[in-house]
Motif scaffolding. Structure first.
Motif, PDB file in Angstrom:
ATOM      1  N   ARG A 154       0.818  -1.210   0.000  1.00  0.00           N
ATOM      2  CA  ARG A 154       0.000   0.000   0.000  1.00  0.00           C
ATOM      3  C   ARG A 154       0.852   1.261   0.000  1.00  0.00           C
ATOM      4  N   ALA A 155       0.314   2.297  -0.651  1.00  0.00           N
ATOM      5  CA  ALA A 155       1.034   3.562  -0.810  1.00  0.00           C
ATOM      6  C   ALA A 155       1.366   4.202   0.532  1.00  0.00           C
ATOM      7  N   LEU A 170       3.010   6.681  -4.336  1.00  0.00           N
ATOM      8  CA  LEU A 170       1.918   6.334  -5.257  1.00  0.00           C
ATOM      9  C   LEU A 170       2.451   5.662  -6.520  1.00  0.00           C
ATOM     10  N   ALA A 171       3.560   6.188  -7.033  1.00  0.00           N
ATOM     11  CA  ALA A 171       4.169   5.588  -8.219  1.00  0.00           C
ATOM     12  C   ALA A 171       4.674   4.179  -7.928  1.00  0.00           C
ATOM     13  N   LYS A 188       2.057  -3.196  -8.226  1.00  0.00           N
ATOM     14  CA  LYS A 188       0.849  -3.874  -8.714  1.00  0.00           C
ATOM     15  C   LYS A 188       1.105  -4.497 -10.080  1.00  0.00           C
ATOM     16  N   GLU A 189       1.745  -3.747 -10.968  1.00  0.00           N
ATOM     17  CA  GLU A 189       2.046  -4.263 -12.298  1.00  0.00           C
ATOM     18  C   GLU A 189       3.004  -5.445 -12.220  1.00  0.00           C
ATOM     19  N   ARG A 229       1.125  -8.534 -11.268  1.00  0.00           N
ATOM     20  CA  ARG A 229       0.382  -9.085 -12.406  1.00  0.00           C
ATOM     21  C   ARG A 229       1.310  -9.796 -13.377  1.00  0.00           C
ATOM     22  N   GLU A 246       4.252  11.408  -3.609  1.00  0.00           N
ATOM     23  CA  GLU A 246       4.168  11.122  -5.033  1.00  0.00           C
ATOM     24  C   GLU A 246       4.926   9.846  -5.395  1.00  0.00           C
ATOM     25  N   GLU A 281       3.575   2.137  -5.673  1.00  0.00           N
ATOM     26  CA  GLU A 281       2.423   1.251  -5.496  1.00  0.00           C
ATOM     27  C   GLU A 281       1.946   0.731  -6.861  1.00  0.00           C
ATOM     28  N   ASP A 282       1.850   1.620  -7.845  1.00  0.00           N
ATOM     29  CA  ASP A 282       1.447   1.208  -9.189  1.00  0.00           C
ATOM     30  C   ASP A 282       2.445   0.222  -9.797  1.00  0.00           C
ATOM     31  N   ILE A 283       3.720   0.500  -9.622  1.00  0.00           N
ATOM     32  CA  ILE A 283       4.763  -0.378 -10.152  1.00  0.00           C
ATOM     33  C   ILE A 283       4.664  -1.767  -9.525  1.00  0.00           C
TER      34      ILE A 283
END
Length: 60
Positions: free
Chosen positions: A2-3, A23-24, A30-31, A34, A20, A26-28
């Protein structure tokens, strides 16, 4: 991850603009998660195909 946890770790280490960046990251992450799942499915599919081909050839 989590961020807010990422931001807390970054702030603890004195990283500027940790909100900032967290948040970036966290997205990385998640990818990446996947992609890892995709790689696992592809590997399983290849193994399944190899077993089938071996059976067709009479190899156990």
């Amino acid at each position: 991850m989590r961020a807010d946890w990422i931001e807390e770790i970054l702030s603890k280490h004195g990283v500027a603009e940790s909100k900032e960046l967290s948040l970036a990251l966290e997205d990385i992450l998640k990818e990446f998660s996947r992609d890892r799942d995709l790689a696992k499915r592809v590997s399983e599919n290849i193994s399944r195909q190899q077993r089938l081909e071996n059976r067709i050839r009479g190899i156990r």
